[in-house]
Scaffold this active site. Structure first.
Site, PDB file in Angstrom:
ATOM      1  CE  LYS A 165      59.139  10.721  24.097  1.00 47.40           C
ATOM      2  NZ  LYS A 165      58.159  10.354  23.052  1.00 47.40           N
ATOM      3  N   GLY A 194      55.781  20.459  22.501  1.00 49.83           N
ATOM      4  CA  GLY A 194      54.578  19.694  22.818  1.00 49.83           C
ATOM      5  C   GLY A 194      53.581  20.574  23.541  1.00 49.83           C
ATOM      6  N   GLY A 251      54.847  20.443  29.039  1.00 48.88           N
ATOM      7  CA  GLY A 251      55.994  21.358  29.140  1.00 48.88           C
ATOM      8  C   GLY A 251      56.212  21.835  30.565  1.00 48.88           C
ATOM      9  CD  GLU A 309      59.931  26.934  20.503  1.00 43.27           C
ATOM     10  OE1 GLU A 309      58.856  27.574  20.466  1.00 43.27           O
ATOM     11  OE2 GLU A 309      61.032  27.468  20.336  1.00 43.27           O
ATOM     12  CB  CYS A 326      52.336  24.969  17.710  1.00 40.89           C
ATOM     13  SG  CYS A 326      53.662  25.251  16.534  1.00 40.89           S
ATOM     14  CD  GLU A 371      47.442  23.888  21.418  1.00 42.78           C
ATOM     15  OE1 GLU A 371      47.783  23.105  22.321  1.00 42.78           O
ATOM     16  OE2 GLU A 371      48.217  24.343  20.563  1.00 42.78           O
TER      17      GLU A 371
HETATM   18  P1  NAD Z   1      52.376  16.174  24.044  1.00 40.18           P
HETATM   19  O1  NAD Z   1      52.748  17.204  25.030  1.00 40.18           O
HETATM   20  O2  NAD Z   1      51.306  15.204  24.397  1.00 40.18           O
HETATM   21  O3  NAD Z   1      53.660  15.271  23.673  1.00 40.18           O
HETATM   22  C1  NAD Z   1      54.850  15.834  23.219  1.00 40.18           C
HETATM   23  C2  NAD Z   1      55.992  14.876  23.484  1.00 40.18           C
HETATM   24  O4  NAD Z   1      56.206  14.742  24.891  1.00 40.18           O
HETATM   25  C3  NAD Z   1      55.769  13.471  22.974  1.00 40.18           C
HETATM   26  O5  NAD Z   1      56.971  12.989  22.426  1.00 40.18           O
HETATM   27  C4  NAD Z   1      55.394  12.702  24.253  1.00 40.18           C
HETATM   28  O6  NAD Z   1      55.639  11.321  24.147  1.00 40.18           O
HETATM   29  C5  NAD Z   1      56.287  13.367  25.257  1.00 40.18           C
HETATM   30  N1  NAD Z   1      55.876  13.263  26.660  1.00 40.18           N
HETATM   31  C6  NAD Z   1      54.635  13.067  27.167  1.00 40.18           C
HETATM   32  N2  NAD Z   1      54.678  13.098  28.525  1.00 40.18           N
HETATM   33  C7  NAD Z   1      55.962  13.330  28.883  1.00 40.18           C
HETATM   34  C8  NAD Z   1      56.637  13.486  30.137  1.00 40.18           C
HETATM   35  N3  NAD Z   1      55.993  13.414  31.290  1.00 40.18           N
HETATM   36  N4  NAD Z   1      57.960  13.743  30.104  1.00 40.18           N
HETATM   37  C9  NAD Z   1      58.622  13.865  28.950  1.00 40.18           C
HETATM   38  N5  NAD Z   1      58.049  13.708  27.729  1.00 40.18           N
HETATM   39  C10 NAD Z   1      56.725  13.448  27.693  1.00 40.18           C
HETATM   40  O7  NAD Z   1      52.046  16.929  22.664  1.00 40.18           O
HETATM   41  P2  NAD Z   1      51.471  16.349  21.294  1.00 40.18           P
HETATM   42  O8  NAD Z   1      50.043  15.948  21.458  1.00 40.18           O
HETATM   43  O9  NAD Z   1      52.408  15.353  20.701  1.00 40.18           O
HETATM   44  O10 NAD Z   1      51.549  17.665  20.383  1.00 40.18           O
HETATM   45  C11 NAD Z   1      50.606  18.656  20.399  1.00 40.18           C
HETATM   46  C12 NAD Z   1      51.074  19.868  21.162  1.00 40.18           C
HETATM   47  O11 NAD Z   1      52.350  20.305  20.711  1.00 40.18           O
HETATM   48  C13 NAD Z   1      50.161  21.074  20.972  1.00 40.18           C
HETATM   49  O12 NAD Z   1      49.935  21.695  22.206  1.00 40.18           O
HETATM   50  C14 NAD Z   1      50.948  21.973  20.042  1.00 40.18           C
HETATM   51  O13 NAD Z   1      50.590  23.336  20.116  1.00 40.18           O
HETATM   52  C15 NAD Z   1      52.330  21.713  20.501  1.00 40.18           C
HETATM   53  N6  NAD Z   1      53.317  22.105  19.484  1.00 40.18           N
HETATM   54  C16 NAD Z   1      54.061  23.228  19.719  1.00 40.18           C
HETATM   55  C17 NAD Z   1      54.969  23.655  18.760  1.00 40.18           C
HETATM   56  C18 NAD Z   1      55.798  24.889  19.000  1.00 40.18           C
HETATM   57  O14 NAD Z   1      56.819  25.021  18.350  1.00 40.18           O
HETATM   58  N7  NAD Z   1      55.410  25.796  19.876  1.00 40.18           N
HETATM   59  C19 NAD Z   1      55.139  22.927  17.578  1.00 40.18           C
HETATM   60  C20 NAD Z   1      54.371  21.785  17.381  1.00 40.18           C
HETATM   61  C21 NAD Z   1      53.463  21.378  18.350  1.00 40.18           C
END
Ligand code: NAD
Length: 495
Positions: free
Chosen positions: A174, A226, A231, A248, A282, A383
């Site tokens: 997804k 995310g 997370g 992550e 990230c 962040e």
């Molecule tokens: P987000 O947490 O809003 O979304 C990430 C994913 O989770 C999306 O696909 C979203 O649709 C899904 N999601 C949302 N709510 C959910 C739930 N309740 N259950 C399951 N899935 C759900 O993050 P974002 O805005 O897309 O990305 C930005 C974040 O990602 C930043 O915090 C960034 O640091 C982090 N990030 C981390 C890494 C890493 O490897 N550590 C890499 C890239 C991005």
């Protein structure tokens, strides 16, 4: 404008949901790249059925045979790298060179995972009893649910999907809504590479589909990238179901510059680290920790260089910094600019949305610098995920390390110094999953473990060989050829 369906069991299948969402170009917001279903629990259920069915055959296929398909997928990605990168730039705004790098990381991961299908070593070890062998090997876990952020639309899913498949699992992916179109390339690539139907399934959507994946009892692994708050919710829910989880999450990554550093190198590193991908990695540098001895000299060169950053549509090869992903993120960035000012930090560069001329069509923002930032401020701790950099002045190496560690995140970190002792101590003392010496906080390579400590994750490491700890179970085997009952811990060895 294309209306997409989910990809389940080797076919494009309509969603049971009536709700849809659009993915748009952040540099030209009027440009709609596709309409996607906001999928439901029933859609996830269908994907689970397909993935379960496919698991039987896929998990039994000899791993090197699986590797041949993955290698082919890597070759197709290589051949289509420029085309996929252009779509990625249009969908998420990342400048073309970085988008090509994103695809390249997936190519590297595909080839690495394919190679691992001929290794994935287990152990053999002596048994404590005679005429008995003891050995271990890795086995697939089952169905892996892959849920990702939008900012690395090909690389980050690939980190998870290729090793998951190499190990014999099947996948339900997804993607983040904002990166949905780019995700469809996985389907094209895997179909052409000859992946059997149902081994890879793509379900579009946001929280509802994500939650359904996390809660489904037949999905045994959740590989998530995310935000930290998302997370944590996922970890709780998956933990109650005893799932294997790889998280992550967010970062607040520091770059330290010490008096002995090559300042020009450190300036280039900070510009790339803070404003590459518009600060939306990230691993982006969001805190610059400068020793007072070089503070003024560094900041003079740094600001001069920042003032020359070319901002615009990432498709223009001259552009260095593209748009912010969407309006919500831009508003968040601007909110943090206000917060920083209210907290007493000094806004010394940027801070504004760009709205004139070509910028009026998208979500553009100036690269932003705050000075006089202190560890109690929210812009130091939280962040932001945008082109907003906090600069902190320190008096000593010890203070630099203390300041670097004074956040809840621990993903990446960097130190610029020519002093070997400082470099070694930083490697030892920085609380981060990744430390760079004389290089910026961004730039991970696919064959090394990637992940963070503290609130950046749960100890899992994607990338490299460690990713197989997420996507495999250990099977321990004892083979007794003594012809009699031998009791471990009870029978003693006598000559
Ligand atoms: P987000 O947490 O809003 O979304 C990430 C994913 O989770 C999306 O696909 C979203 O649709 C899904 N999601 C949302 N709510 C959910 C739930 N309740 N259950 C399951 N899935 C759900 O993050 P974002 O805005 O897309 O990305 C930005 C974040 O990602 C930043 O915090 C960034 O640091 C982090 N990030 C981390 C890494 C890493 O490897 N550590 C890499 C890239 C991005």
């Amino acid at each position: 404008m294309e209306v997409f369906k989910n990809y389940i069991g080797g076919k494009w299948v309509p969603s049971t949901s009536e709700r849809t969402f659009e993915s748009r170009n952040p540099a030209h917001w009027d440009e709609v790249l596709g309409v996607f279903p906001d999928s439901t629990e029933e859609d996830v259920q269908k994907a689970v059925e397909a993935a379960k069915e496919a698991f039987r055959q896929w998990s039994r296929m000899p791993a090197p045979k699986r590797g041949e398909i993955l290698r082919k997928a890597g070759e197709i990605l290589l051949a289509r790298k420029k085309e996929i990168a252009r779509v990625m730039t249009r969908e998420i705004g990342k400048v073309l060179k970085e988008a090509e790098g994103d695809v390249q990381e997936a190519i590297d991961t595909a080839f690495y995972a394919a190679g691992e299908t001929r290794r994935m070593f287990g152990y053999t070890t002596p048994s404590e009893l005679p005429n008995k062998y003891a050995l271990t090997f890795r086995t697939p876990v089952g169905i892996a649910g892959v849920i990702t952020a939008w900012n690395f639309p090909i690389a980050v899913p690939a980190w998870k999907i290729f090793p998951a498949l190499a190990a014999g699992n099947t996948v339900i992916f997804k993607p983040a809504p904002d990166a949905s179109l780019t995700a469809t390339y996985f389907v094209e690539v895997f179909e052409e590479a000859g992946l059997p139907p149902g081994v890879f399934n793509l379900v579009f959507g946001a929280g509802i589909a994500g939650k359904a994946i996390v809660e489904h009892p037949d999905i045994k692994i959740i590989a998530f990238t995310g935000g930290t708050e998302t997370g944590k919710k996922i970890y709780e829910s998956a933990g109650r179901r005893l799932k294997r989880v790889s998280l992550e999450l967010g970062g607040k990554n520091p770059q330290i510059v010490m008096p002995s550093a090559d300042l020009d190198l450190a300036v280039e590193g900070a510009v790339w680290g803070a404003y590459g991908t518009t600060g939306q990695r990230c691993t982006s540098t969001s805190r610059l920790i400068l020793h007072e001895a070089i503070y003024d000299a560094f900041m003079e060169r740094f600001k001069e260089r920042v003032s020359r950053i070319r901002i615009g549509d990432g498709l223009d090869p001259e552009v260095e910094m593209g748009p912010v992903i969407n309006k919500t993120q831009l508003e968040k960035d601007l909110m943090y600019v206000r917060i920083g000012q209210e907290e007493g930090a000094r806004l010394t560069y940027g801070g504004k949305q760009l709205t004139e001329g070509p910028y009026a069509e998208g979500w553009f923002m100036e690269p932003t610098i705050f000075e006089d930032v202190t560890p109690d401020m929210r812009i130091f701790k939280e962040e932001i995920f945008g082109p907003v950099l906090s600069v902190i002045r320190v008096k000593s190496f010890e203070e630099a390390i203390e300041v670097a560690n004074a956040v809840r995140y621990g993903l990446s970190s960097s130190i610029y110094t020519r002093d070997t002792v400082e470099a070694m101590r930083a490697v030892q003392e920085l609380e981060a999953g990744i430390t760079y010496v004389n290089a910026p906080t961004i730039g991970a390579e696919s064959h090394l473990p990637f992940g963070g400590v503290k609130d950046t994750g749960n100890g899992a490491r994607e990338g490299g060989w460690t990713v197989f700890d997420i996507f495999t179970e250990w099977k321990t085997v004892y083979i007794d050829f003594s012809g009699k009952l031998q009791k471990a811990q009870i029978d003693t060895w006598e000559e």
